[in-house]
Design a protein around this motif. Structure first.
Motif, PDB file in Angstrom:
ATOM      1  N   HIS A   1       0.803  -1.228   0.000  1.00  0.00           N
ATOM      2  CA  HIS A   1       0.000   0.000   0.000  1.00  0.00           C
ATOM      3  C   HIS A   1       0.833   1.274   0.000  1.00  0.00           C
TER       4      HIS A   1
ATOM      5  N   ASP B   1      -1.613  -8.828   4.131  1.00  0.00           N
ATOM      6  CA  ASP B   1      -2.315  -7.565   4.382  1.00  0.00           C
ATOM      7  C   ASP B   1      -1.416  -6.369   4.120  1.00  0.00           C
TER       8      ASP B   1
ATOM      9  N   GLN C   1      -5.921 -12.645  -4.580  1.00  0.00           N
ATOM     10  CA  GLN C   1      -6.102 -12.017  -3.268  1.00  0.00           C
ATOM     11  C   GLN C   1      -5.183 -10.813  -3.101  1.00  0.00           C
TER      12      GLN C   1
ATOM     13  N   ILE D   1      -6.468  -7.051  -2.085  1.00  0.00           N
ATOM     14  CA  ILE D   1      -6.008  -6.310  -0.893  1.00  0.00           C
ATOM     15  C   ILE D   1      -5.370  -4.977  -1.300  1.00  0.00           C
TER      16      ILE D   1
ATOM     17  N   GLY E   1      -7.095  -2.221   0.723  1.00  0.00           N
ATOM     18  CA  GLY E   1      -6.352  -1.879   1.943  1.00  0.00           C
ATOM     19  C   GLY E   1      -6.287  -3.135   2.792  1.00  0.00           C
ATOM     20  N   PRO E   2      -5.635  -3.067   3.960  1.00  0.00           N
ATOM     21  CA  PRO E   2      -5.503  -4.274   4.772  1.00  0.00           C
ATOM     22  C   PRO E   2      -6.864  -4.806   5.230  1.00  0.00           C
ATOM     23  N   SER E   3      -7.059  -6.107   5.086  1.00  0.00           N
ATOM     24  CA  SER E   3      -8.351  -6.688   5.491  1.00  0.00           C
ATOM     25  C   SER E   3      -8.533  -6.623   6.992  1.00  0.00           C
ATOM     26  N   VAL E   4      -7.448  -6.398   7.718  1.00  0.00           N
ATOM     27  CA  VAL E   4      -7.512  -6.355   9.184  1.00  0.00           C
ATOM     28  C   VAL E   4      -7.646  -4.922   9.696  1.00  0.00           C
TER      29      VAL E   4
ATOM     30  N   VAL F   1     -12.898  -9.109   1.260  1.00  0.00           N
ATOM     31  CA  VAL F   1     -11.565  -9.657   1.544  1.00  0.00           C
ATOM     32  C   VAL F   1     -11.525 -10.310   2.920  1.00  0.00           C
ATOM     33  N   SER F   2     -12.666 -10.631   3.469  1.00  0.00           N
ATOM     34  CA  SER F   2     -12.654 -11.209   4.824  1.00  0.00           C
ATOM     35  C   SER F   2     -12.370 -12.709   4.765  1.00  0.00           C
ATOM     36  N   ILE F   3     -11.916 -13.228   5.929  1.00  0.00           N
ATOM     37  CA  ILE F   3     -11.744 -14.678   6.041  1.00  0.00           C
ATOM     38  C   ILE F   3     -12.901 -15.196   6.878  1.00  0.00           C
TER      39      ILE F   3
END
Lengths: 551, 110
Positions: A50, A414, B80, B84, B88-91, B108-110
């Motif tokens: 990112h 991520d 994937q 992402i 952006g970050p899935s978390v 993008v969730s698990i």
């Protein structure tokens, strides 16, 4: 802790100026990306998914309050309000702009920090036991040697462009908390039969796609000869390692190709040559000078009684408080593994508050552990209830040090450009499954380590349960490994079999743990049971659901 | 040899800040939803060649094409990694491009 001398300050200042100029030249088109990339990597700057990622060195995992505040400031001003502590005890910021980096480096230099030796094919930031100087188990504090190695290696002309990166860790206790034997060159401080302190040196450990435990190179190196011996190891590596295949260029490949004895012979030959030249002797005065920087704080004479507190405090004490060398003091682990949070992440608010806490309770330094937690090395026992109360308010009082929810996880897909799969959501999912504290205590010591790719930043090879993320045609899958260890009984974990989907990996881990609970005998840890019964019973249960599905 | 994917999007990272950007009509835009979708290889390759000018001009680094597919009338990244990068970050749903209120949710969730 170590304070920069005039040379260090000048060196770091010059590096900042050099990099400022290099960034200007890159932006002006005087340097191509190919020319610039090795320069930015020498300053810990990566281009990730990112944005740019800046990796800041935390030498031997030690920070003072001022430095912690600076990390909070950088998180706030230049990033998105948080940072991530890594398994190399460094700090990573994941949302950095290239144009800001020279200013960030300048701000870091003002508190004696930098990003040197956090990337590239050089000797990386040296790590140590995070209980160094506080535990009663150690022969002596390993950090003075770490600092000497840093000073010897930072500008060493022979070792600036090695075949690959080179990781050194120093330990000084029988109980290894630094994953020593997984390093390229582990150094253990030992005593010989005559009671003299010296060093046991190993070589050839490493994770990645070809995991190896380091092999013993010399059982006892005299104190004054240590730099000569380390230089001999590096010289053999530099001369004899392959340079034709990036996957075969670490020292572990050389050691395991030519064998332990031949490696020892080649090192010994170099060692004798260096010694004969009379160079690289480590004078006792210099060692004493460096040691003085790491002198422990003046411990007060205190009552050694451990305070008794609330149910939550007592649970925290069970796992997060450790024996200190001085009466009336304790070592406190601050878990960065709150259930549902990203392992190793910390917000700018938490960093600032920790710096305030350090000031208020007279704690000069804080440590970063390779398990992605923080450690207060010298806390007064009588202060622990108040410290705990403050940590609770900051969501930093999770009582899980060493338990199943104290999971190591790399940033994974991520954030990371190299990753094949996400690590963090898997860590969060598993932590939530085992959230119940009574269940965690019943399971006992169980180390889960998750990597999002074969580079193994999440130490999956060394996990009692390791998890490796892989990519199958653009979809994330996860392999389970069992039986690894990063402690003094270091072992490479064994791959169980085919990978699980992101949806199935959490339940599979739960079945593996349930199997352990059924099979364990006489207080065995998970690792002990695995070593006794082997892979089969765990494998049968882990794949049970798939077998049902197939029928 | 793997077959060239039918649909592709051209992406890169901006030099100054590393931000993910996408190719749209000869320029770079910040959001995947605005990106040009190439239905054939010659057009995709031509865009990639054109993008190299922006590398030379220090606007972006490392442009490349990635596979996308049409799903329920929407264009989505196949891998994937690109999902992402788009979001952006899935978390951390509060960060990255997914944080912009007008952006539709990314799965993008698990």
């Amino acid at each position: 802790m170590y304070r920069y001398d005039e040379f260090d300050a000048q060196f770091v200042k010059e590096r900042v100026s050099q990099f400022r100029y290099q960034v200007e030249r890159r932006l002006a088109g005087e340097l191509t990306e190919d020319e610039f990339k090795p320069l930015r990597l020498m300053n810990g700057l990566y281009l990730q998914l990112h944005a740019y990622m800046l990796r800041i060195a935390v030498p031997y995992g030690t920070l003072n309050a001022k430095q912690m505040r600076m990390l909070a400031h950088i998180a706030r001003k230049y990033d998105k309000g948080y940072g991530h502590f890594t398994t190399r005890t460094n700090m990573q910021f994941h949302w950095i702009k290239l144009v800001d980096v020279p200013d960030i480096l300048e701000e870091l230099a003002s508190v004696e920090m930098h990003c040197i030796q956090t990337s590239g094919n050089c000797i990386r930031n040296v790590t140590a036991d995070h209980f160094a100087g506080a535990t009663d188990e150690e022969i002596e504090d390993p950090r003075p040697l770490c600092e000497i190695i840093r000073q010897w290696s930072s500008l060493h002309p022979e070792f600036v462009f090695l075949a690959r990166k080179f990781k050194i860790a120093v330990g000084a206790t029988p109980h290894d908390r630094a994953a020593l034997l997984w390093h390229d060159m582990p150094v253990e401080i030992v005593k010989n039969e005559a009671g003299e302190v010296g060093y046991r040196v190993y070589a050839g450990g490493g994770m990645g796609r070809t995991p190896y435990i380091a092999l013993l190179m010399k059982d006892f190196v005299k104190r004054e000869d240590i730099l000569a011996y380390l230089e001999a190891v590096l010289r053999v590596y530099n001369q004899d390692s392959r340079r034709d295949n990036i996957h075969k260029q670490r020292i572990k490949i050389l050691v395991n190709t030519i064998g332990q004895e031949e490696m020892q012979r080649r090192i010994e030959r170099e060692f004798e040559e260096i010694k004969a030249s009379g160079s690289l002797q480590l004078p006792q005065e210099e060692l004493d000078r460096i040691k003085a920087y790491f002198a422990p704080p003046k411990f007060e004479t205190l009552d050694d009684e451990m305070p008794i507190g609330s149910y939550d405090f007592e649970n925290w004490k069970k796992t997060n408080i450790h024996k200190h060398r001085a009466p009336g003091y304790a070592i406190a682990t601050i878990s960065l593994k709150a259930i549902g949070q990203t392992p190793g992440d910390i917000s700018h608010v938490q960093m600032d508050a920790l710096a305030d806490l350090m000031d208020q309770f007279g704690i000069d330094e804080i440590r970063v552990s390779h398990e992605q937690n923080l450690v207060l090395p010298h806390a007064r026992k009588r202060d622990l209830p108040a410290i705990f109360a403050r940590l609770q308010k900051l969501d930093l009082a999770t009582p899980n040090s060493g338990l199943i929810t104290d999971i190591i996880a790399c940033p994974g897909l991520d954030y990371c450009d190299l990753a094949n799969a996400r690590s963090i959501p898997i860590a969060k999912d598993i932590a939530r499954r085992f959230e119940n504290l009574d269940r965690q205590h019943d399971i006992g010591e169980l180390k889960i380590k998750i990597s999002g790719c074969i580079n193994a930043c999440g130490h999956h090879h060394a996990g009692h349960i390791g998890i490796l993320g892989v990519d199958k045609k653009g979809v994330e899958y996860y392999q389970i490994l069992l039986g690894g260890s990063g402690a003094e009984d270091a072992t490479v974990g064994n791959i169980m079999g085919p990978g699980f989907s992101a949806h199935d990996i959490g339940p599979a881990v739960e079945r593996v743990v349930d199997t352990y609970v059924k099979l364990r005998q006489n207080g065995e840890r998970f690792l002990d049971t695995y070593r006794r019964v082997g892979m089969e019973p765990f494998k049968n249960m882990a794949y049970l659901e798939q077998m049902y599905a197939a029928h | 040899m793997a077959a060239t994917p039918a649909l592709q999007v051209l992406t890169s990272n901006r030099l100054r800040d590393g931000a993910v950007v996408y190719w749209q009509a000869g320029a770079w835009v910040e959001y995947f939803k605005d990106a040009d979708v190439f239905h054939d290889k010659p057009l995709a390759d031509a865009a990639l060649a054109a993008a190299m000018v922006f590398v030379k001009d220090r606007v972006v680094v490392n442009p490349y094409l990635f596979a996308v597919r049409e799903e329920a009338g929407q264009i989505r990244a196949v891998e994937q990694r690109e999902i992402i990068r788009c979001a952006g970050p899935s978390v951390r749903r509060d960060l990255g491009k997914q944080a912009k209120p007008s952006m539709e949710a990314f799965d993008v969730s698990i």
